[in-house]
Design an enzyme around this catalytic site. Structure first.
Site, PDB file in Angstrom:
ATOM      1  N   PHE A 125     -22.997  95.926 -51.802  1.00 43.36           N
ATOM      2  CA  PHE A 125     -23.925  95.702 -50.692  1.00 43.36           C
ATOM      3  C   PHE A 125     -25.170  94.983 -51.228  1.00 43.36           C
ATOM      4  O   PHE A 125     -25.687  95.341 -52.286  1.00 43.36           O
ATOM      5  CB  PHE A 125     -24.321  97.038 -50.045  1.00 43.36           C
ATOM      6  CG  PHE A 125     -25.136  96.855 -48.797  1.00 43.36           C
ATOM      7  CD1 PHE A 125     -24.523  96.529 -47.595  1.00 43.36           C
ATOM      8  CD2 PHE A 125     -26.509  96.972 -48.831  1.00 43.36           C
ATOM      9  CE1 PHE A 125     -25.276  96.329 -46.445  1.00 43.36           C
ATOM     10  CE2 PHE A 125     -27.268  96.776 -47.681  1.00 43.36           C
ATOM     11  CZ  PHE A 125     -26.645  96.453 -46.483  1.00 43.36           C
ATOM     12  N   ASP A 166     -23.006 104.531 -54.399  1.00 47.50           N
ATOM     13  CA  ASP A 166     -23.661 104.413 -53.097  1.00 47.50           C
ATOM     14  C   ASP A 166     -22.649 104.926 -52.061  1.00 47.50           C
ATOM     15  O   ASP A 166     -21.574 104.347 -51.883  1.00 47.50           O
ATOM     16  CB  ASP A 166     -24.035 102.946 -52.836  1.00 47.50           C
ATOM     17  CG  ASP A 166     -24.759 102.751 -51.508  1.00 47.50           C
ATOM     18  OD1 ASP A 166     -24.596 103.583 -50.605  1.00 47.50           O
ATOM     19  OD2 ASP A 166     -25.482 101.734 -51.374  1.00 47.50           O
ATOM     20  N   TYR A 184     -28.652 107.489 -41.721  1.00 52.64           N
ATOM     21  CA  TYR A 184     -28.580 107.051 -40.324  1.00 52.64           C
ATOM     22  C   TYR A 184     -27.198 106.604 -39.878  1.00 52.64           C
ATOM     23  O   TYR A 184     -27.022 106.166 -38.746  1.00 52.64           O
ATOM     24  CB  TYR A 184     -29.596 105.928 -40.053  1.00 52.64           C
ATOM     25  CG  TYR A 184     -29.606 104.791 -41.053  1.00 52.64           C
ATOM     26  CD1 TYR A 184     -28.645 103.801 -41.037  1.00 52.64           C
ATOM     27  CD2 TYR A 184     -30.606 104.714 -42.012  1.00 52.64           C
ATOM     28  CE1 TYR A 184     -28.667 102.767 -41.947  1.00 52.64           C
ATOM     29  CE2 TYR A 184     -30.633 103.682 -42.940  1.00 52.64           C
ATOM     30  CZ  TYR A 184     -29.667 102.707 -42.900  1.00 52.64           C
ATOM     31  OH  TYR A 184     -29.685 101.683 -43.817  1.00 52.64           O
ATOM     32  N   LYS A 185     -26.224 106.685 -40.777  1.00 52.19           N
ATOM     33  CA  LYS A 185     -24.878 106.230 -40.398  1.00 52.19           C
ATOM     34  C   LYS A 185     -24.061 107.449 -39.922  1.00 52.19           C
ATOM     35  O   LYS A 185     -24.319 107.983 -38.864  1.00 52.19           O
ATOM     36  CB  LYS A 185     -24.232 105.517 -41.578  1.00 52.19           C
ATOM     37  CG  LYS A 185     -24.971 104.250 -42.002  1.00 52.19           C
ATOM     38  CD  LYS A 185     -24.293 103.619 -43.193  1.00 52.19           C
ATOM     39  CE  LYS A 185     -25.075 102.451 -43.752  1.00 52.19           C
ATOM     40  NZ  LYS A 185     -25.042 101.262 -42.908  1.00 52.19           N
ATOM     41  N   ARG A 188     -16.491  94.047 -37.349  1.00 51.15           N
ATOM     42  CA  ARG A 188     -16.393  95.367 -37.974  1.00 51.15           C
ATOM     43  C   ARG A 188     -16.367  96.448 -36.898  1.00 51.15           C
ATOM     44  O   ARG A 188     -17.216  96.465 -36.000  1.00 51.15           O
ATOM     45  CB  ARG A 188     -17.632  95.540 -38.867  1.00 51.15           C
ATOM     46  CG  ARG A 188     -17.429  96.394 -40.070  1.00 51.15           C
ATOM     47  CD  ARG A 188     -18.589  96.262 -41.028  1.00 51.15           C
ATOM     48  NE  ARG A 188     -19.884  96.605 -40.434  1.00 51.15           N
ATOM     49  CZ  ARG A 188     -20.892  97.144 -41.117  1.00 51.15           C
ATOM     50  NH1 ARG A 188     -20.755  97.407 -42.396  1.00 51.15           N
ATOM     51  NH2 ARG A 188     -22.036  97.408 -40.527  1.00 51.15           N
TER      52      ARG A 188
HETATM   53  C1  LIG Z   1     -23.763 100.389 -48.722  1.00 49.16           C
HETATM   54  C2  LIG Z   1     -25.170 100.324 -48.224  1.00 49.16           C
HETATM   55  N1  LIG Z   1     -26.182 100.630 -49.060  1.00 49.16           N
HETATM   56  C3  LIG Z   1     -27.465 100.567 -48.648  1.00 49.16           C
HETATM   57  C4  LIG Z   1     -27.790 100.216 -47.348  1.00 49.16           C
HETATM   58  C5  LIG Z   1     -29.222 100.080 -46.922  1.00 49.16           C
HETATM   59  O1  LIG Z   1     -29.961 101.177 -47.202  1.00 49.16           O
HETATM   60  P1  LIG Z   1     -31.526 101.322 -46.863  1.00 49.16           P
HETATM   61  O2  LIG Z   1     -31.839 100.344 -45.780  1.00 49.16           O
HETATM   62  O3  LIG Z   1     -31.677 102.747 -46.447  1.00 49.16           O
HETATM   63  O4  LIG Z   1     -32.265 101.052 -48.102  1.00 49.16           O
HETATM   64  C6  LIG Z   1     -26.764  99.937 -46.450  1.00 49.16           C
HETATM   65  C7  LIG Z   1     -27.089  99.569 -45.060  1.00 49.16           C
HETATM   66  O5  LIG Z   1     -26.284  99.268 -44.239  1.00 49.16           O
HETATM   67  C8  LIG Z   1     -25.425  99.976 -46.899  1.00 49.16           C
HETATM   68  O6  LIG Z   1     -24.426  99.680 -46.073  1.00 49.16           O
END
Ligand SMILES: Cc1ncc(COP(=O)(O)O)c(C=O)c1O
Length: 412
Positions: A127, A197, A222-223, A371
């Protein structure tokens, strides 16, 4: 394969052991929500809890609430609830900051434990925030080499310089899931630590961080945890590493005695040292509601339903959208897939906009991925059926070609 009908699928809902969880969420009747992997739905109890904390705790008890309502230990309390979902014993998880910030903290922790090894290894497909944070961290430190390799070359790239491998468990684009246990074992065998992650895993697939000997993990609130937009993230540090870590973001909330107001930083015992500044209490309260619901669900049932939903969607797309330009972007094997199905189409963006206009909400990931997230707590099999039928109709009619669907919005 025998012909499947909507009635068949409706009977799966009737037999679904998770069905009653749907009543715990506010969902508009006319919406098919296939984006809980991006922003989880609103639990019914959240609004009342927020009203109560605003009126009684903030409004009436004011600053006394830090003690009277134990606000000060909120990150740890919510963390302990999340630990259950992660397959971890309490005392190894806190809720705090964002996933990006927590990743920075853990890169610092891991490189600090690496001795003469200072390198960070990740995959090019990770990501973007994980890559950007690793780039920022290594650039800031100056002495730490960041190596990015294709997913297929990961294991061979773990050389004697790699202190930490940082990976996302379920790929945000394709939904492909790493074998966490095996990769963690391989990293350890080669002398490296691992940060996982779990943004697309926590609340979506059964996790066993303690059993799998995981070192570190981060993930979004939040997911699948349904903590609300911008909810605090979480951070896991295995008990065996905790006392040796000197956090790079050593703020006062991670001090052994924040209210001693010492000049020098002394890390708090255990997981609390990874706190930095004052926790966002209102956001923490909303996250707690979502986590409490998730922690009650049987993760094996969640996984079984998630796999069945993904398989159903893929089957319906195969059967009804043949020749309409869609190809699966991720694994067909549900055992290798997280809780989403991704489809490629050259016109993915306008097609997703046309779906959203019909209240079938998924999202689009550049350059060409549609998605669809499957959240077993509040999604029904008939929703999956109906969404596939709308997709077929939009593709057959060419409705996505309308000009209003071509304009790119900021958030896709
Ligand atoms: C795999 C992954 N890591 C990190 C994040 C973003 O995290 P944050 O905005 O809380 O830093 C996302 C957001 O969609 C994600 O999908």
């Amino acid at each position: 394969m025998p012909e499947l009908t909507r009635e068949d699928v409706a009977s799966w809902d009737e037999a679904d052991p998770l069905l009653s969880f749907r009543d715990e969420f506010e969902l508009p009747e006319d919406v098919l929500y296939l984006d809980g992997n991006s922003l989880g739905a609103l639990p019914k109890k959240t609004a009342a809890r927020l009203q109560q904390i605003v009126a009684d705790e903030w409004g009436r008890d004011l600053i006394r609430s830090w003690n009277a309502h134990d606000w000060i230990r909120y990150p740890r309390r919510v963390g302990d609830r999340i630990a259950k979902i992660l397959g971890a014993v309490p005392g190894q998880v806190i809720a705090a900051d964002s996933t990006s910030v927590n990743l920075f903290k853990l890169l610092g922790a891991a490189v600090g434990l690496g001795g003469s090894r200072t390198g960070i290894l990740s995959e090019e497909e990770n990501f973007p925030t994980d890559l950007y944070v690793a780039q920022g961290f290594s650039g800031f430190l100056g002495t730490c080499r960041l190596k990015l390799v294709p997913r297929t070359a990961l294991v061979t790239a773990i050389d004697d310089d790699v202190a930490v491998v940082t990976l996302t468990h379920v790929d945000f684009r394709t939904g492909e899931m790493h074998d966490m246990r095996e990769l963690t074992r391989l990293c350890h065998e080669r002398g490296a630590l691992v940060i996982w992650d779990l943004s697309h895993s926590a609340g979506a697939v059964p996790l066993h961080l303690d059993r799998d000997d995981v070192d570190f993990a981060v993930g979004c609130g939040y997911k699948y945890l349904n903590g609300g937009p911008g909810a605090p993230a979480f951070l896991y540090v295995a008990a065996r590493h905790q006392e040796a870590i000197r956090p790079p973001l050593s703020g006062w909330m991670g001090h052994e005695a924040p209210f001693a107001f010492d000049t020098d930083y002394r890390p708090a015992a255990g997981i609390e040292r990874h706190l930095c500044g004052t926790p966002a209490i209102l956001a923490m309260a909303a996250l707690e509601v979502g986590v409490e619901i998730m922690a009650r669900a049987d993760m094996e049932q969640v996984r079984a339903k998630s796999k069945k939903m993904g398989d159903l969607f893929l089957r319906l797309v195969d059967e009804t959208c043949d020749g309409l330009g869609l190809t699966p972007a991720g694994p067909r094997d549900s055992g290798k897939r997280g809780s989403q199905v991704s489809l490629r189409h050259a016109q993915g963006y306008p097609i997703m906009q046309a779906l959203i206009a019909e209240n079938v909400i998924g999202d689009f990931r550049a350059p060409d991925i549609l998605r669809f997230g499957f959240t077993p707590l509040y999604l029904r099999y008939v929703d999956v059926w109906d969404a596939a039928m709308v997709l077929k109709r939009i593709l057959e009619s060419g409705a996505w070609q309308r000009p209003e669907f071509q304009k790119r919005q900021l958030v896709t």
